[in-house]
Design an enzyme around this catalytic site. Sequence first.
Site, PDB file in Angstrom:
ATOM      1  N   VAL A 191       2.003   6.769  13.507  1.00  0.00           N
ATOM      2  CA  VAL A 191       1.373   5.658  12.773  1.00  0.00           C
ATOM      3  C   VAL A 191       2.048   4.340  13.158  1.00  0.00           C
ATOM      4  O   VAL A 191       1.393   3.305  13.272  1.00  0.00           O
ATOM      5  CB  VAL A 191       1.412   5.913  11.247  1.00  0.00           C
ATOM      6  CG1 VAL A 191       0.992   4.685  10.464  1.00  0.00           C
ATOM      7  CG2 VAL A 191       0.508   7.086  10.884  1.00  0.00           C
ATOM      8  N   GLY A 192       3.342   4.393  13.419  1.00  0.00           N
ATOM      9  CA  GLY A 192       4.063   3.189  13.838  1.00  0.00           C
ATOM     10  C   GLY A 192       3.492   2.585  15.100  1.00  0.00           C
ATOM     11  O   GLY A 192       3.364   1.368  15.239  1.00  0.00           O
TER      12      GLY A 192
ATOM     13  N   GLU B 142      10.097  16.225  15.155  1.00  0.00           N
ATOM     14  CA  GLU B 142      10.376  16.076  13.726  1.00  0.00           C
ATOM     15  C   GLU B 142       9.507  17.055  12.939  1.00  0.00           C
ATOM     16  O   GLU B 142       8.282  17.053  13.090  1.00  0.00           O
ATOM     17  CB  GLU B 142      10.065  14.638  13.276  1.00  0.00           C
ATOM     18  CG  GLU B 142      10.436  14.411  11.819  1.00  0.00           C
ATOM     19  CD  GLU B 142      10.151  12.993  11.345  1.00  0.00           C
ATOM     20  OE1 GLU B 142       9.036  12.502  11.573  1.00  0.00           O
ATOM     21  OE2 GLU B 142      11.063  12.396  10.737  1.00  0.00           O
TER      22      GLU B 142
ATOM     23  N   LYS C  58       0.860  -1.184   0.000  1.00  0.00           N
ATOM     24  CA  LYS C  58       0.000   0.000   0.000  1.00  0.00           C
ATOM     25  C   LYS C  58       0.897   1.235   0.000  1.00  0.00           C
ATOM     26  O   LYS C  58       1.492   1.587   1.013  1.00  0.00           O
ATOM     27  CB  LYS C  58      -0.902   0.042   1.231  1.00  0.00           C
ATOM     28  CG  LYS C  58      -1.927   1.165   1.133  1.00  0.00           C
ATOM     29  CD  LYS C  58      -2.302   1.770   2.460  1.00  0.00           C
ATOM     30  CE  LYS C  58      -1.507   2.961   2.874  1.00  0.00           C
ATOM     31  NZ  LYS C  58      -1.512   4.127   1.993  1.00  0.00           N
TER      32      LYS C  58
ATOM     33  N   SER D 237       5.570   7.624  10.056  1.00  0.00           N
ATOM     34  CA  SER D 237       5.755   8.435  11.252  1.00  0.00           C
ATOM     35  C   SER D 237       5.689   7.567  12.510  1.00  0.00           C
ATOM     36  O   SER D 237       5.097   6.478  12.505  1.00  0.00           O
ATOM     37  CB  SER D 237       4.671   9.510  11.312  1.00  0.00           C
ATOM     38  OG  SER D 237       3.409   8.884  11.304  1.00  0.00           O
TER      39      SER D 237
ATOM     40  N   CYS E 299      13.793  11.053   6.379  1.00  0.00           N
ATOM     41  CA  CYS E 299      13.816  10.602   7.774  1.00  0.00           C
ATOM     42  C   CYS E 299      15.208  10.831   8.351  1.00  0.00           C
ATOM     43  O   CYS E 299      15.372  10.968   9.558  1.00  0.00           O
ATOM     44  CB  CYS E 299      13.428   9.136   7.858  1.00  0.00           C
ATOM     45  SG  CYS E 299      14.317   8.130   6.688  1.00  0.00           S
TER      46      CYS E 299
ATOM     47  N   GLU F  31       9.974   1.406  10.700  1.00  0.00           N
ATOM     48  CA  GLU F  31      11.037   2.383  10.435  1.00  0.00           C
ATOM     49  C   GLU F  31      10.392   3.749  10.510  1.00  0.00           C
ATOM     50  O   GLU F  31       9.614   4.120   9.627  1.00  0.00           O
ATOM     51  CB  GLU F  31      11.650   2.161   9.045  1.00  0.00           C
ATOM     52  CG  GLU F  31      12.297   0.809   8.842  1.00  0.00           C
ATOM     53  CD  GLU F  31      13.530   0.587   9.701  1.00  0.00           C
ATOM     54  OE1 GLU F  31      14.090   1.579  10.224  1.00  0.00           O
ATOM     55  OE2 GLU F  31      13.919  -0.573   9.866  1.00  0.00           O
TER      56      GLU F  31
HETATM   57  P1  NAD Z   1       2.778   8.515   7.614  1.00  0.00           P
HETATM   58  O1  NAD Z   1       3.059   7.812   8.887  1.00  0.00           O
HETATM   59  O2  NAD Z   1       1.747   9.563   7.607  1.00  0.00           O
HETATM   60  O3  NAD Z   1       2.309   7.452   6.499  1.00  0.00           O
HETATM   61  C1  NAD Z   1       3.109   6.321   6.172  1.00  0.00           C
HETATM   62  C2  NAD Z   1       2.207   5.273   5.546  1.00  0.00           C
HETATM   63  O4  NAD Z   1       1.322   4.791   6.550  1.00  0.00           O
HETATM   64  C3  NAD Z   1       1.326   5.794   4.413  1.00  0.00           C
HETATM   65  O5  NAD Z   1       1.222   4.807   3.409  1.00  0.00           O
HETATM   66  C4  NAD Z   1      -0.015   5.993   5.106  1.00  0.00           C
HETATM   67  O6  NAD Z   1      -1.127   5.921   4.232  1.00  0.00           O
HETATM   68  C5  NAD Z   1      -0.024   4.825   6.076  1.00  0.00           C
HETATM   69  N1  NAD Z   1      -0.928   4.989   7.216  1.00  0.00           N
HETATM   70  C6  NAD Z   1      -1.416   6.131   7.760  1.00  0.00           C
HETATM   71  N2  NAD Z   1      -2.239   5.846   8.793  1.00  0.00           N
HETATM   72  C7  NAD Z   1      -2.252   4.500   8.916  1.00  0.00           C
HETATM   73  C8  NAD Z   1      -2.898   3.589   9.800  1.00  0.00           C
HETATM   74  N3  NAD Z   1      -3.695   4.011  10.776  1.00  0.00           N
HETATM   75  N4  NAD Z   1      -2.675   2.264   9.640  1.00  0.00           N
HETATM   76  C9  NAD Z   1      -1.848   1.816   8.680  1.00  0.00           C
HETATM   77  N5  NAD Z   1      -1.221   2.624   7.790  1.00  0.00           N
HETATM   78  C10 NAD Z   1      -1.420   3.945   7.917  1.00  0.00           C
HETATM   79  O7  NAD Z   1       4.192   9.031   7.074  1.00  0.00           O
HETATM   80  P2  NAD Z   1       4.508   9.860   5.750  1.00  0.00           P
HETATM   81  O8  NAD Z   1       3.989  11.245   5.949  1.00  0.00           O
HETATM   82  O9  NAD Z   1       4.077   9.119   4.535  1.00  0.00           O
HETATM   83  O10 NAD Z   1       6.113   9.852   5.782  1.00  0.00           O
HETATM   84  C11 NAD Z   1       6.833  10.672   6.611  1.00  0.00           C
HETATM   85  C12 NAD Z   1       7.281   9.945   7.871  1.00  0.00           C
HETATM   86  O11 NAD Z   1       7.966   8.747   7.532  1.00  0.00           O
HETATM   87  C13 NAD Z   1       8.271  10.763   8.685  1.00  0.00           C
HETATM   88  O12 NAD Z   1       7.974  10.634  10.045  1.00  0.00           O
HETATM   89  C14 NAD Z   1       9.602  10.098   8.364  1.00  0.00           C
HETATM   90  O13 NAD Z   1      10.594  10.280   9.331  1.00  0.00           O
HETATM   91  C15 NAD Z   1       9.206   8.688   8.225  1.00  0.00           C
HETATM   92  N6  NAD Z   1      10.195   7.943   7.441  1.00  0.00           N
HETATM   93  C16 NAD Z   1      10.996   7.057   8.102  1.00  0.00           C
HETATM   94  C17 NAD Z   1      11.974   6.358   7.403  1.00  0.00           C
HETATM   95  C18 NAD Z   1      12.855   5.364   8.111  1.00  0.00           C
HETATM   96  O14 NAD Z   1      13.393   4.491   7.449  1.00  0.00           O
HETATM   97  N7  NAD Z   1      13.039   5.449   9.415  1.00  0.00           N
HETATM   98  C19 NAD Z   1      12.126   6.569   6.027  1.00  0.00           C
HETATM   99  C20 NAD Z   1      11.289   7.479   5.393  1.00  0.00           C
HETATM  100  C21 NAD Z   1      10.310   8.156   6.113  1.00  0.00           C
END
Ligand code: NAD
Length: 512
Positions: A248-249, A401, A191, A245, A300, A266
């Site tokens: 969400v994690g 962040e 997804k 994020s 990130c 991650e």
């Molecule tokens: P996000 O957490 O908003 O979304 C990430 C993914 O999760 C998207 O596909 C989103 O649709 C999905 N999602 C959202 N709510 C969900 C839920 N309740 N259940 C399951 N899936 C859900 O993050 P973003 O805005 O797409 O990306 C930015 C974030 O990602 C930043 O915090 C960044 O630091 C992090 N990031 C981390 C790494 C790493 O390897 N550590 C790499 C890149 C980005």
Amino acid sequence: MPTEVLTGTTVAGTTTRPKIFRNFIDGEWVESRSGDLFEDRNPADTREVVAVFQKSNKEDVDAAVEAARRAFERWRLVPAPRRAELVYRASEILIERKEEYARDMTREMGKVLKETRGDVQEAIDTGYYMAGEGRRMFGPTTPSELPNKFAMAVRQPIGVCAMITPWNFPMAIPSWKLFPALVAGNTCIIKPAQDTPLSTFNFVRALVDAGVPKGVVNVVTGFGSAIGGPLTEHPSIRAVSLTGSTEVGRTVGTAAAKTFKHCSLELGGKNPMIVLDDANLDLAIEGALWGAFGTTGQRCTATSRIILQKGIYGEFRDRLVERARALKVGNGLDETVEMGPAVNESQLKTDLHYVEIGRNEGAKLLCGGNRLSQGEHEFGWFMEPTVFADVDRGMRIAQEEIFGPVVSLIPCDGLEDAVEIANGIQYGLSSAIYTRDVNKAFAAMRDLEAGITYINAPTIGAEVHLPFGGVKATGNGHREGGIGAIDFYTEWKAVYVDYSDRLQRAQIDRPE
Ligand code: NAD
């Protein structure tokens, strides 16, 4: 190939007819059961709808899981070197299409072309590395404690895996997840983030053209809130891998735990770069610019805190500000542009909100802080590169962040103080130190609480064969990249072969 169809209608606000992409389930390009669609717009010019995608629901997820479950029974029996050849072929296809896919990526998420080319290249590198793993995936053979008995451990696939990806590395991150999962013999449902589904489609198209069997890879597009739950809760999904994020994690990790899924998270970062008095300042300033403003600060691993020893603080600050002011901000398709837009309106609002927070906290705004909305910037989510000085380590702009082109300069007394500031946050992804003193460099390598430490390089620039991931609130202990990814996508099975022809009891029948 029915990967897309023209709508035949003009989507509001555009003059071109965008393509409608369907989900990819069980080897077929299918519409969502919801009947709903969403637009993927260009953040550098929001009048352009790059493409239209399916706004999927739980029924689509269920269909994809069922397809992946059936496909697993065949795919797990394909020899790993053969599975790896498919990954290799997909990488060769990505090389041929690198420029086209990089341009699509710049249009859908804004980062400049040289970076989107790098994003596609990272997927290619990952493919080559993981293709090699198909002939390794080593496990130990080891002596048994009993006579006439053989012992070994083999890697086995887990089953159906779900991948949930963010928008900032829309091809590299799917490749970190899909390639190792496939080589290991799993079947997958991905997804992509709602801002960048096109790059995932391009990536999966390479796999399809390389000959991936039906049901082995499935793509379901849509919003996290609607399909994230069904994906993380489905009992037939045995592993979930999220990059996103920290917030969400936490949700995904909690949901996955209920059905005992393997779960790799991650998450966010607030990455420090330390510059000591003895550093090569030219190099450190070059690194700071790239680390803080590359990908518009939306990595990130972005450098978001620069911790400066007092002897070089003033000179570094003045020179960095001069360079930041001169950066050319614009549409990433223009090869002379150095920084693109924020990915969407909400991210831009967050960036501007943090500028307000920093001001109110008493940090000194030295440059930037404003939206760019005139002339060539009129229709995009652009912002000036922003530098705050005299930031206190406890301020929100030094702790949270932001994920935008906003960097904080924090003074420090020396290495010990710098490391304390660097570690004084909830995250622990990347870190960097600039120094010519090898003793200080090694002490920092040991003491910085982070999954990655760079010496004399900024916080960004990971290579695919090394472990990638972070400590503390950045993750839950897994690593992508290198062999860590194979570790995540396999289960160990210990195998004992007793050829003694009698009952031998471990720990009890001890040979004299
Ligand atoms: P996000 O957490 O908003 O979304 C990430 C993914 O999760 C998207 O596909 C989103 O649709 C999905 N999602 C959202 N709510 C969900 C839920 N309740 N259940 C399951 N899936 C859900 O993050 P973003 O805005 O797409 O990306 C930015 C974030 O990602 C930043 O915090 C960044 O630091 C992090 N990031 C981390 C790494 C790493 O390897 N550590 C790499 C890149 C980005």
